[in-house]
Design a protein around this motif. Structure first.
Motif, PDB file in Angstrom:
ATOM      1  N   HIS A   1       2.516  -3.385  -2.548  1.00  0.00           N
ATOM      2  CA  HIS A   1       2.901  -2.827  -1.250  1.00  0.00           C
ATOM      3  C   HIS A   1       1.658  -2.686  -0.385  1.00  0.00           C
ATOM      4  CE1 HIS A   1       7.116  -1.631  -1.983  1.00  0.00           C
ATOM      5  NE2 HIS A   1       6.716  -1.515  -3.243  1.00  0.00           N
ATOM      6  N   CYS A   2       1.730  -3.229   0.824  1.00  0.00           N
ATOM      7  CA  CYS A   2       0.625  -3.107   1.770  1.00  0.00           C
ATOM      8  C   CYS A   2       1.121  -2.358   3.001  1.00  0.00           C
ATOM      9  CB  CYS A   2       0.131  -4.482   2.228  1.00  0.00           C
ATOM     10  SG  CYS A   2      -0.590  -5.464   0.916  1.00  0.00           S
ATOM     11  N   ALA A   3       0.249  -1.530   3.579  1.00  0.00           N
ATOM     12  CA  ALA A   3       0.619  -0.825   4.808  1.00  0.00           C
ATOM     13  C   ALA A   3      -0.565  -0.782   5.757  1.00  0.00           C
ATOM     14  CB  ALA A   3       1.078   0.594   4.476  1.00  0.00           C
TER      15      ALA A   3
ATOM     16  N   GLY B   1      -3.567   0.493   3.558  1.00  0.00           N
ATOM     17  CA  GLY B   1      -3.193   1.002   2.238  1.00  0.00           C
ATOM     18  C   GLY B   1      -2.665  -0.123   1.369  1.00  0.00           C
ATOM     19  N   VAL B   2      -3.153  -0.193   0.147  1.00  0.00           N
ATOM     20  CA  VAL B   2      -2.688  -1.216  -0.794  1.00  0.00           C
ATOM     21  C   VAL B   2      -2.435  -0.564  -2.139  1.00  0.00           C
ATOM     22  CG1 VAL B   2      -3.165  -3.446  -1.870  1.00  0.00           C
ATOM     23  CG2 VAL B   2      -4.251  -2.885   0.310  1.00  0.00           C
ATOM     24  N   THR B   3      -1.246  -0.744  -2.658  1.00  0.00           N
ATOM     25  CA  THR B   3      -0.937  -0.257  -4.005  1.00  0.00           C
ATOM     26  C   THR B   3      -0.023  -1.266  -4.685  1.00  0.00           C
ATOM     27  OG1 THR B   3      -0.036   1.569  -5.313  1.00  0.00           O
ATOM     28  CG2 THR B   3       0.963   1.222  -3.148  1.00  0.00           C
ATOM     29  N   GLY B   4      -0.352  -1.588  -5.921  1.00  0.00           N
ATOM     30  CA  GLY B   4       0.441  -2.608  -6.601  1.00  0.00           C
ATOM     31  C   GLY B   4       0.147  -2.670  -8.076  1.00  0.00           C
TER      32      GLY B   4
ATOM     33  N   HIS C   1       5.973  -5.697   1.407  1.00  0.00           N
ATOM     34  CA  HIS C   1       5.677  -5.847  -0.014  1.00  0.00           C
ATOM     35  C   HIS C   1       6.063  -7.250  -0.456  1.00  0.00           C
ATOM     36  CE1 HIS C   1       9.995  -4.949  -0.219  1.00  0.00           C
ATOM     37  NE2 HIS C   1       9.963  -5.625  -1.345  1.00  0.00           N
ATOM     38  N   ARG C   2       5.453  -7.660  -1.544  1.00  0.00           N
ATOM     39  CA  ARG C   2       5.780  -8.960  -2.105  1.00  0.00           C
ATOM     40  C   ARG C   2       5.443  -8.964  -3.579  1.00  0.00           C
ATOM     41  NH1 ARG C   2       3.392 -14.732  -0.687  1.00  0.00           N
ATOM     42  NH2 ARG C   2       4.715 -15.638  -2.286  1.00  0.00           N
ATOM     43  N   VAL C   3       6.111  -9.830  -4.324  1.00  0.00           N
ATOM     44  CA  VAL C   3       5.727 -10.026  -5.721  1.00  0.00           C
ATOM     45  C   VAL C   3       4.892 -11.300  -5.765  1.00  0.00           C
ATOM     46  CG1 VAL C   3       6.509 -10.376  -8.090  1.00  0.00           C
ATOM     47  CG2 VAL C   3       7.825  -8.904  -6.543  1.00  0.00           C
ATOM     48  N   PHE C   4       3.584 -11.119  -5.932  1.00  0.00           N
ATOM     49  CA  PHE C   4       2.681 -12.265  -5.899  1.00  0.00           C
ATOM     50  C   PHE C   4       2.633 -12.927  -7.268  1.00  0.00           C
ATOM     51  CE2 PHE C   4       0.712  -9.556  -2.520  1.00  0.00           C
ATOM     52  CZ  PHE C   4       0.966 -10.409  -1.465  1.00  0.00           C
TER      53      PHE C   4
ATOM     54  N   PRO D   1       1.106  12.928  -0.299  1.00  0.00           N
ATOM     55  CA  PRO D   1       1.798  14.134  -0.782  1.00  0.00           C
ATOM     56  C   PRO D   1       2.245  13.977  -2.234  1.00  0.00           C
ATOM     57  CG  PRO D   1       2.657  13.452   1.368  1.00  0.00           C
ATOM     58  CD  PRO D   1       1.778  12.347   0.887  1.00  0.00           C
ATOM     59  N   HIS D   2       2.050  15.015  -2.999  1.00  0.00           N
ATOM     60  CA  HIS D   2       2.422  15.028  -4.413  1.00  0.00           C
ATOM     61  C   HIS D   2       3.883  14.619  -4.616  1.00  0.00           C
ATOM     62  CE1 HIS D   2       2.170  16.276  -8.597  1.00  0.00           C
ATOM     63  NE2 HIS D   2       3.321  16.933  -8.432  1.00  0.00           N
ATOM     64  N   ASP D   3       4.760  15.153  -3.762  1.00  0.00           N
ATOM     65  CA  ASP D   3       6.192  14.877  -3.890  1.00  0.00           C
ATOM     66  C   ASP D   3       6.504  13.395  -3.727  1.00  0.00           C
ATOM     67  OD1 ASP D   3       6.346  17.555  -4.035  1.00  0.00           O
ATOM     68  OD2 ASP D   3       7.243  17.862  -2.034  1.00  0.00           O
ATOM     69  N   VAL D   4       5.824  12.763  -2.789  1.00  0.00           N
ATOM     70  CA  VAL D   4       6.069  11.339  -2.539  1.00  0.00           C
ATOM     71  C   VAL D   4       5.684  10.528  -3.767  1.00  0.00           C
ATOM     72  CG1 VAL D   4       5.406   9.348  -1.114  1.00  0.00           C
ATOM     73  CG2 VAL D   4       5.774  11.585  -0.045  1.00  0.00           C
ATOM     74  N   LEU D   5       4.545  10.894  -4.374  1.00  0.00           N
ATOM     75  CA  LEU D   5       4.110  10.209  -5.589  1.00  0.00           C
ATOM     76  C   LEU D   5       5.124  10.382  -6.713  1.00  0.00           C
ATOM     77  CD1 LEU D   5       0.280  10.910  -5.740  1.00  0.00           C
ATOM     78  CD2 LEU D   5       1.361   8.673  -6.023  1.00  0.00           C
ATOM     79  N   VAL D   6       5.602  11.594  -6.870  1.00  0.00           N
ATOM     80  CA  VAL D   6       6.540  11.882  -7.951  1.00  0.00           C
ATOM     81  C   VAL D   6       7.868  11.182  -7.719  1.00  0.00           C
ATOM     82  CG1 VAL D   6       7.897  13.701  -9.088  1.00  0.00           C
ATOM     83  CG2 VAL D   6       5.458  14.075  -8.562  1.00  0.00           C
ATOM     84  N   GLU D   7       8.336  11.226  -6.484  1.00  0.00           N
ATOM     85  CA  GLU D   7       9.659  10.680  -6.188  1.00  0.00           C
ATOM     86  C   GLU D   7       9.698   9.150  -6.254  1.00  0.00           C
ATOM     87  OE1 GLU D   7      13.024  10.727  -2.630  1.00  0.00           O
ATOM     88  OE2 GLU D   7      11.307  12.084  -2.498  1.00  0.00           O
ATOM     89  N   HIS D   8       8.661   8.522  -5.654  1.00  0.00           N
ATOM     90  CA  HIS D   8       8.715   7.064  -5.514  1.00  0.00           C
ATOM     91  C   HIS D   8       7.811   6.322  -6.494  1.00  0.00           C
ATOM     92  CE1 HIS D   8      11.046   7.464  -1.809  1.00  0.00           C
ATOM     93  NE2 HIS D   8      10.256   8.485  -1.511  1.00  0.00           N
ATOM     94  N   GLY D   9       6.881   7.006  -7.106  1.00  0.00           N
ATOM     95  CA  GLY D   9       5.909   6.335  -7.986  1.00  0.00           C
ATOM     96  C   GLY D   9       4.741   5.796  -7.179  1.00  0.00           C
ATOM     97  N   ALA D  10       3.616   5.592  -7.871  1.00  0.00           N
ATOM     98  CA  ALA D  10       2.384   5.189  -7.173  1.00  0.00           C
ATOM     99  C   ALA D  10       2.519   3.838  -6.479  1.00  0.00           C
ATOM    100  CB  ALA D  10       1.215   5.157  -8.156  1.00  0.00           C
ATOM    101  N   VAL D  11       3.294   2.926  -7.088  1.00  0.00           N
ATOM    102  CA  VAL D  11       3.489   1.615  -6.466  1.00  0.00           C
ATOM    103  C   VAL D  11       4.819   1.636  -5.719  1.00  0.00           C
ATOM    104  CG1 VAL D  11       3.715  -0.870  -6.854  1.00  0.00           C
ATOM    105  CG2 VAL D  11       2.103   0.478  -8.236  1.00  0.00           C
ATOM    106  N   SER D  12       4.752   1.998  -4.452  1.00  0.00           N
ATOM    107  CA  SER D  12       5.965   2.114  -3.647  1.00  0.00           C
ATOM    108  C   SER D  12       5.578   2.056  -2.171  1.00  0.00           C
ATOM    109  CB  SER D  12       6.658   3.458  -3.936  1.00  0.00           C
ATOM    110  OG  SER D  12       5.799   4.528  -3.567  1.00  0.00           O
ATOM    111  N   GLU D  13       6.561   1.744  -1.347  1.00  0.00           N
ATOM    112  CA  GLU D  13       6.274   1.668   0.081  1.00  0.00           C
ATOM    113  C   GLU D  13       5.853   3.025   0.657  1.00  0.00           C
ATOM    114  OE1 GLU D  13       8.932  -0.625   2.631  1.00  0.00           O
ATOM    115  OE2 GLU D  13       8.536   0.821   4.244  1.00  0.00           O
TER     116      GLU D  13
END
Lengths: 423, 423
Positions: free
Chosen positions: B380-382, B360-363, B393-396, B327-339
């Motif tokens: 973030h992995c789902a 799903g993987v975004t990072g 999520h983790r900071v690798f 959803p567009h709103d989720v992208l806007v609110e949380h950013g592309a790299v988010s849970e």
């Protein structure tokens, strides 16, 4: 390189020894020597031999002795830790005919190091405080085991821990300065031409005749699957080396023309992505047999998000239809592995992602799935762009992973050439 | 292993020599020795040393001589071709104190081979018809240059071409039979446990204390990024080796439990795909920072088309919305790299492809794009499945390619554990 007959050393020669039984298994390789080679070549040294020996005192000693007889520089890595199988110290002492003695100062460093990471030095740690008589001890800034440095009779012997970052820190702190002192201003420089194009034997044939002009040792071809590397090397004073490399590059470029994808780049994506970014164009991918490898190659390039919008791995026919828009009839009539489907994938993904370019790859990577008409290795690639769609196919040799690698390079090279012809 | 003092050979020992100046550069490695090691170990031989030497007659000769003094088996690869820098024949002859002679029958083979591929043997091809006096010539079924085999004084010296498939064909046709003859029933067997789970130092800590029970040399940990390999080895009679390996495997499995993804498999996808196929389930992928690597890993497995339906590389935000349904709103609110986006990607791709599972993987793979709040390495992995969505999520640590590798293994391991808990 000149032979110094007095002590049997050939100036400018070097050798590496990696110590460790685990490096003799079928699962692990000595990679430290690659880093060391890079540094040695920077200072004009020529690596003439590399060895891997197990954790056996006599074998270590024999290798050190044999390589010091002839080489100016010998670098040993590994086997300096505290456990019973770390016997490089003993091997080096035996090779040099010297004793090991306990060094209180070194033990102090070790205790300090252990304390720093919140531990007490175990009793076995004391073995790392044994030093080779008459050697210099290299303090380990990144770990515990100290290194060993011996300069004698015009030769340099250096022993580093096998842990890469510990080795690296000692290369910086000690090796480079010693190599610099011995450096006569001669360096060995190299330049790598990445050659795109799937028919490697043909490329080889075209350039073979100019090998001799530059000396066979100075031109190496490294073939991989659809992206050949031509490594040019030159030795001499720094300015001379640059000139020689320029001259060599020019000669090969004259023959190879647009087949040269770039200089010192690690893959075709590193030619394609900058070309797209520079011209403000974008690309999307539709992959079947490569399963995501084309996208992975493009996104290996940092900053690729300016050019690569994404793609679809249309592994199933349903995905080809629903996600990419390949017409059902085309799939039924020609089969998933066919030129019309590759074309439809390239066009479809270009439309869906709204990009300037679309790439389509469909093939049979094997080992199963081949027929007489469509054998394992058959891959159709297509590139859709502003002027229409082009397609190519080939039956690639090799196993599953090799066919996939050929396919990635094949389709990226098609796009690369389209971008050139467009500009 | 017993020493035969008469001729200074230690039974059961072997060594490899790779010939070729290009193998001494920083860009290429001797990989043939890994395959040879596997074969030698199968017949109970212990590789005690490996060398790489340049194309220099005297260096080749010295290495052959030094290694034959002690080893029962010495295998040389490379430098048998027709060009001027192929001097392995000369080096071997020098080491053995023998002459080279022209062999008319071998020249006949060579001419036949050239004709078969539609070419005439060039004049330089005749050099490949020079054979070492008193040696056996190994006909090359997969190429032109013949191999060399010498058995003498209880030792075996074999020389193969460096081209892998030519070497392989000679290993099958000649080496295995000779090793079998010398084989005393003792073998060295190995078994590799692939351990899934991103925290490797923790895994190491848990198993360290049982190293000693089996002998330190018999357990090797090979860490890669999120998929650790535990190599168990045992030496003895074949039945004994199997028993020992069973016992070792059992001991490690008791500690590691579900962390063990599989035995002798080359990656986590080789655990995941069979588990999916066996239970008749399917998966699809939505990848951002990994750019297609998760799809590539899954499709590396032959037969993966039964389980992997495909995926979307949703590199751009537009692709995340349009192709995956984030959803567009989720992208806007949380950013592309988010849970929330990782979750929406996993769910979205599951819906679009109609699969049982969605990944799903975004990072931020870096090197650029990091912020204080979202540093480079944050991934973030789902996993979306029949029971809902889980996310981690983790900071690798590491560079771009390493962060991507961690991410692939991270998300595949999440799916692997979901499949286990489901069954």
């Amino acid at each position: 390189m000149k032979r110094n007959t007095e002590n049997n050393v050939i100036k400018g020669t070097a050798a590496c020894i990696a110590v460790g039984s685990e490096l003799l298994s079928d699962a692990k390789l000595d990679l430290n020597s690659l880093e060391i080679t890079r540094v040695l070549e920077m200072y004009g040294f020529d690596v003439v031999e590399k060895r891997v020996v197990g954790d056996i005192i006599e074998r270590i000693a024999a290798s050190v002795r044999e390589l010091l007889d002839g080489c100016e520089v010998v670098i040993v890595t590994g086997g300096l830790g505290p456990t019973a199988d770390d016997v490089t110290r003993e091997g080096v002492a035996l090779a040099l005919g010297r004793d090991l003695r306990h060094d209180a100062e070194v033990e102090g460093w070790l205790k300090e190091r252990y304390e720093k990471v919140g531990r007490t030095m175990p009793e076995i740690g004391r073995s790392m405080a044994m030093v080779v008589e008459g050697s210099e001890v290299i303090r380990n800034a990144a770990g515990s085991a100290p290194g060993i440095l011996v300069e004698e009779d015009g030769r340099l012997l250096v022993v580093f821990p096998g842990v890469p970052w510990e080795m690296r820190s000692m290369i910086e702190s000690h090796l480079k300065a010693r190599l610099e002192q011995r450096h006569d201003g001669t360096i060995r420089g190299s330049r790598t031409l990445l050659i795109g194009g799937v028919v490697e034997s043909e490329v080889e044939g075209r350039i073979r005749h100019i090998y001799d002009r530059f000396g066979r040792d100075n031109v190496t071809i490294l073939a991989s699957f659809g992206a050949l590397r031509l490594v040019l090397t030159a030795t001499g004073a720094e300015a001379q080396v640059e000139q020689d490399l320029d001259r060599m590059e020019k000669a090969f470029r004259e023959i190879l023309g647009d087949d040269v994808a770039g200089i010192d780049i690690s893959g075709l994506a590193y030619a394609v992505v900058p070309a797209l970014v520079a011209s403000g164009q974008t690309v999307a991918t539709a992959e079947s047999c490569t399963g995501g490898l084309v996208g992975a190659a493009l996104t290996d390039v940092s900053g690729s998000s300016d050019a690569y919008m994404g793609g679809v791995v249309s592994y199933s026919n349903r995905a080809k239809e629903e996600m990419v828009g390949v017409p059902h009839d085309v799939l039924v009539e020609h089969g998933a592995v066919s030129e019309p489907v590759a074309r439809a994938m390239a066009e479809g993904v270009r439309n869906r992602f709204g990009t300037d370019w679309g790439l389509g790859v469909t093939g049979i990577a094997g080992p199963s799935g081949g027929t007489d008409e469509k054998p394992v290795g058959l891959v159709h690639c297509a590139v859709a762009g502003p002027q229409g769609v082009i397609a190519r196919h080939r039956v690639f040799p090799g196993d599953r992973s090799i066919v996939r690698q050929w396919s990635v390079n094949g389709v990226l090279d098609m796009l690369r050439r389209q971008l050139i012809s467009q500009s």
